[in-house]
Design a protein around this motif. Structure first.
Motif, PDB file in Angstrom:
ATOM      1  N   TRP A 110     -11.837  26.892  15.721  1.00  0.00           N
ATOM      2  CA  TRP A 110     -12.918  27.373  14.675  1.00  0.00           C
ATOM      3  C   TRP A 110     -13.836  26.537  14.411  1.00  0.00           C
ATOM      4  CZ3 TRP A 110     -13.152  32.488  12.138  1.00  0.00           C
ATOM      5  CH2 TRP A 110     -12.156  33.159  12.491  1.00  0.00           C
ATOM      6  N   ARG A 111     -15.210  27.315  14.144  1.00  0.00           N
ATOM      7  CA  ARG A 111     -16.107  26.342  13.780  1.00  0.00           C
ATOM      8  C   ARG A 111     -16.026  26.104  12.126  1.00  0.00           C
ATOM      9  NH1 ARG A 111     -22.356  28.066  14.109  1.00  0.00           N
ATOM     10  NH2 ARG A 111     -23.600  26.075  14.062  1.00  0.00           N
ATOM     11  N   VAL A 112     -16.503  24.996  11.720  1.00  0.00           N
ATOM     12  CA  VAL A 112     -16.392  24.523  10.559  1.00  0.00           C
ATOM     13  C   VAL A 112     -18.038  24.506   9.851  1.00  0.00           C
ATOM     14  CG1 VAL A 112     -15.486  22.978   8.811  1.00  0.00           C
ATOM     15  CG2 VAL A 112     -14.128  23.406  10.654  1.00  0.00           C
ATOM     16  N   ALA A 113     -17.940  24.669   8.681  1.00  0.00           N
ATOM     17  CA  ALA A 113     -19.207  24.529   7.839  1.00  0.00           C
ATOM     18  C   ALA A 113     -18.615  23.976   6.409  1.00  0.00           C
ATOM     19  CB  ALA A 113     -20.085  26.051   7.669  1.00  0.00           C
ATOM     20  N   THR A 114     -19.234  23.098   5.859  1.00  0.00           N
ATOM     21  CA  THR A 114     -18.518  22.585   4.652  1.00  0.00           C
ATOM     22  C   THR A 114     -19.710  22.288   3.562  1.00  0.00           C
ATOM     23  OG1 THR A 114     -16.794  21.476   5.815  1.00  0.00           O
ATOM     24  CG2 THR A 114     -17.488  20.543   3.447  1.00  0.00           C
ATOM     25  N   HIS A 115     -19.604  22.845   2.494  1.00  0.00           N
ATOM     26  CA  HIS A 115     -20.344  22.532   1.192  1.00  0.00           C
ATOM     27  C   HIS A 115     -20.469  21.085   0.874  1.00  0.00           C
ATOM     28  CE1 HIS A 115     -21.758  23.580  -3.180  1.00  0.00           C
ATOM     29  NE2 HIS A 115     -21.034  22.353  -3.169  1.00  0.00           N
ATOM     30  N   ALA A 116     -21.381  20.548   1.043  1.00  0.00           N
ATOM     31  CA  ALA A 116     -21.570  18.901   0.392  1.00  0.00           C
ATOM     32  C   ALA A 116     -22.919  18.919  -0.268  1.00  0.00           C
ATOM     33  CB  ALA A 116     -21.197  18.156   1.577  1.00  0.00           C
ATOM     34  N   HIS A 134     -26.050  22.791   2.537  1.00  0.00           N
ATOM     35  CA  HIS A 134     -26.718  22.084   1.502  1.00  0.00           C
ATOM     36  C   HIS A 134     -27.324  20.395   1.924  1.00  0.00           C
ATOM     37  CE1 HIS A 134     -25.446  25.695  -0.555  1.00  0.00           C
ATOM     38  NE2 HIS A 134     -24.250  25.178  -0.950  1.00  0.00           N
ATOM     39  N   GLY A 135     -26.283  19.693   1.950  1.00  0.00           N
ATOM     40  CA  GLY A 135     -26.697  18.378   2.251  1.00  0.00           C
ATOM     41  C   GLY A 135     -27.818  17.614   1.316  1.00  0.00           C
ATOM     42  N   THR A 143     -27.890  23.097   6.804  1.00  0.00           N
ATOM     43  CA  THR A 143     -28.473  24.073   6.405  1.00  0.00           C
ATOM     44  C   THR A 143     -29.255  23.747   4.935  1.00  0.00           C
ATOM     45  OG1 THR A 143     -26.687  24.971   4.973  1.00  0.00           O
ATOM     46  CG2 THR A 143     -26.787  25.704   7.405  1.00  0.00           C
ATOM     47  N   ALA A 144     -30.537  23.724   5.006  1.00  0.00           N
ATOM     48  CA  ALA A 144     -31.002  23.509   3.746  1.00  0.00           C
ATOM     49  C   ALA A 144     -31.532  24.799   2.984  1.00  0.00           C
ATOM     50  CB  ALA A 144     -32.413  22.645   4.139  1.00  0.00           C
ATOM     51  N   TRP A 171     -35.503  13.523  -4.289  1.00  0.00           N
ATOM     52  CA  TRP A 171     -35.019  13.540  -2.931  1.00  0.00           C
ATOM     53  C   TRP A 171     -34.180  14.769  -2.207  1.00  0.00           C
ATOM     54  CZ3 TRP A 171     -36.082  10.763   1.589  1.00  0.00           C
ATOM     55  CH2 TRP A 171     -35.252  10.684   2.335  1.00  0.00           C
ATOM     56  N   THR A 172     -33.809  15.464  -3.577  1.00  0.00           N
ATOM     57  CA  THR A 172     -33.121  16.597  -3.152  1.00  0.00           C
ATOM     58  C   THR A 172     -33.368  17.538  -1.884  1.00  0.00           C
ATOM     59  OG1 THR A 172     -32.169  16.951  -5.233  1.00  0.00           O
ATOM     60  CG2 THR A 172     -31.828  18.673  -3.999  1.00  0.00           C
ATOM     61  N   THR A 173     -32.450  17.419  -1.021  1.00  0.00           N
ATOM     62  CA  THR A 173     -32.686  18.285   0.347  1.00  0.00           C
ATOM     63  C   THR A 173     -34.062  17.777   1.087  1.00  0.00           C
ATOM     64  OG1 THR A 173     -31.942  20.110  -0.614  1.00  0.00           O
ATOM     65  CG2 THR A 173     -32.428  20.636   1.503  1.00  0.00           C
TER      66      THR A 173
END
Length: 549
Positions: free
Chosen positions: A351-357, A388-389, A408-409, A431-433
């Motif tokens: 599976w491909r993973v995407a993580t909220h951070a 997010h990042g 993903t921004a 600095w956010t995103t």
């Protein structure tokens, strides 16, 4: 452009195709976002771009049944996409979307209370943010107590926070002796008294009643209506960042009925905090990895490691008083070992993973987990994702590049800037995103909104990322703004790259999917803040007109 597409394009220019086009657009400025750049006209056949060129050349492809759109100098762009879309907003509960002050919030709840049986729970919708209120803060316990005496109230804010009044705290037995919940936060006034705020895992102290199962056909009708609204603003693709299999199947039914009017990439939501075995049990009931087609496809699995605005995990403590004397760094919502175990298991199962951070410390944790999975079996080329990042640091970029990650921004700062300044201070909030920093570091970036946490209009998103303008806090760190062309590319080709579809869509080159938008003003040349209120005249998905003004 691939060799195959290049050959198609050259053939289209050298010898115009003999088949009649289904749709032609002439006398405009077509921003193909690929070769050959800006052209006057474009032809569509069988859902794809048949040819691009001069208006005279393209008119020659029209037959008796061809729809001809006279652009009159208007602009055509590739269809827009949203990389992080939960829903259009509003939803059940007291509607707070129009509230502009704490008084408005209290009055809206009080009006509903007049029609609610004594003692019955009142719950709001979640699609609002304190940044829209004049006070730029949440309505807390004492505010809510003024709405109705003795009636339990739960204000839902986004996906990370509840605020309870005194009656609701009593209903669930939450008081000053209630221990902190790991991965959560029980909010307090400066004197130590509970203020009603429950953040992330602390929400588990409350059990909201489940809604009655919706009528399946009504669900499809609501989806079709929702997608029509998105089409009207130029959206042709969306990506759900963590949802249940039932929603995927509902969208699948809509597609099978021929009613799906945009393309959907669907990322499934992993069981919260799950380790390897609970995850394996869940995967057994899910759609298969990469199941689907060009209209609806499974895009991976969503995880999370920290909170949102009020709980992003930071290396440095929050500003006071939220920093609690320099001790509060945000919320880690899953133990490190369990997160890494989960990521490794997902890699093992393909599976491909995407993580909220959100915070910089959260990105540290995600990179540790991804590197552990990569050590088991390489993930480079699989385009794993950081969602997010918000707060990347210079030491993150080389690690991201080495793993081939995408980011993903979303335009959270557009609405939430006042809150972020309070929580994190001016420097971190500004600095956010930082999309400029990501692009300069060679990190692939796409754009989205996180609707309904942030309003879903893609033009507000494009306005924010090109100007760094916000609704109520002015411009924050203009140096992190990107050009309109960069923003448009991130919302079209960048999204296609995120979903492994860059050979199919994201530009208007010959052979690509005919997903396009006609705008009333020139996207690259109109005067700021024109993007924020840009009008859409026509939206086409797969060669089909799905919206016309």
């Amino acid at each position: 452009m691939s060799a195959a597409l290049a050959a198609l394009f050259l053939a289209a220019c050298a010898t115009p195709p003999r088949e009649a086009a289904d749709l032609v657009l002439v006398e405009g400025e077509i921003l193909t976002m690929g070769a050959p750049g800006v052209v006057e006209a474009l032809a569509v056949a069988d859902g794809r771009v048949l040819a691009v060129g001069t208006s005279e050349e393209i008119r020659g492809l029209a037959g008796p049944d061809t729809r001809v759109v006279e652009l009159g100098g208007r602009t055509v762009i590739p269809g827009l996409a949203d990389n992080h879309y939960h829903g259009i907003g509003s939803g059940p509960g007291v509607d707070l979307t129009r509230a502009r002050s704490i008084r408005d919030v209290v009055d809206a709840i009080a009006a509903v209370a007049l029609e609610t049986a004594p003692g019955e729970l009142i719950v709001t919708n979640r699609d609002w943010h304190e940044g829209q209120l004049a006070e730029h803060r949440l309505p807390y316990r004492d505010d809510l107590d003024g709405a109705t005496p003795g009636q339990p109230i739960v204000v839902v804010r986004g996906g990370h926070e509840y605020v309870l009044n005194s009656a609701a705290l009593a209903r669930w037995g939450i008081d000053e002796s209630t221990p902190e919940v790991p991965g959560g936060r029980v909010g307090r006034y400066p004197n130590g008294r509970l203020n009603g705020e429950l953040v992330d895992r602390a929400k588990d102290l409350v059990s909201l009643p489940e809604a009655a199962p919706p009528d399946p056909e009504a669900v499809l009708d609501e989806l079709a209506e929702e997608y029509a609204a998105l089409n009207a603003r130029g959206l042709t693709s969306i990506r759900y960042p963590g949802g249940p299999p039932s929603q995927y199947r509902a969208i699948e039914r809509l597609k099978d009925q021929g009613r799906l009017t945009l393309r959907v990439n669907y990322v499934l939501r992993a069981p919260r905090g799950a380790g390897a075995q609970p995850l394996s049990d869940a995967l057994a009931s899910w759609p298969a990895v990469s199941e689907g087609d060009g209209w609806l496809r499974v895009g991976g699995v969503k995880l999370g490691v920290d909170g949102g605005f009020e709980g992003g995990l930071m290396r440095e403590p929050y500003e006071e008083p939220w920093g609690e004397g320099g001790t509060f760094h945000g919320l880690q919502t899953v133990p490190t070992d369990r997160y890494i175990e989960t990521v490794r298991e997902l890699r093992r199962q393909g599976w491909r993973v995407a993580t909220h951070a959100v915070g910089d410390a959260a990105i540290d944790l995600v990179l540790d987990g991804y590197e552990a999975a990569n050590a088991d079996e390489p993930i480079e080329g699989l385009r794993w994702v950081i969602e997010h990042g918000f707060i990347p640091r210079e030491d993150h970029f080389p690690r991201m590049r080495a793993l081939g990650l995408s980011v993903t921004a979303q335009n959270h700062l557009y609405v939430a800037a006042p809150s972020l300044v309070k929580y994190w201070g001016e420097e971190r909030a500004a600095w956010t995103t930082p999309v400029r920093a990501y692009l300069d570091a060679g990190i692939p970036v796409s754009l989205g909104t996180d609707s309904p946490v942030i309003p879903w209009d893609p033009w507000w998103m494009l306005h924010h990322f090109t100007t760094r303008g916000t609704i109520s806090a002015g411009v924050l760190d203009e140096s992190q703004g990107i050009t309109r062309e960069e923003a448009l590319r991130a919302a079209t080709y960048g999204y296609a790259y995120l979903t492994f579809e860059e050979a199919e869509k994201g530009t208007l080159e010959v052979g690509m999917a005919a997903d396009l938008v006609v705008t009333a003003d020139h996207v690259l040349e109109c005067e700021d803040p024109c993007l924020e209120s840009m009008e859409v005249d026509l939206t086409v998905v797969g060669g089909r007109i799905v919206y016309e003004r």
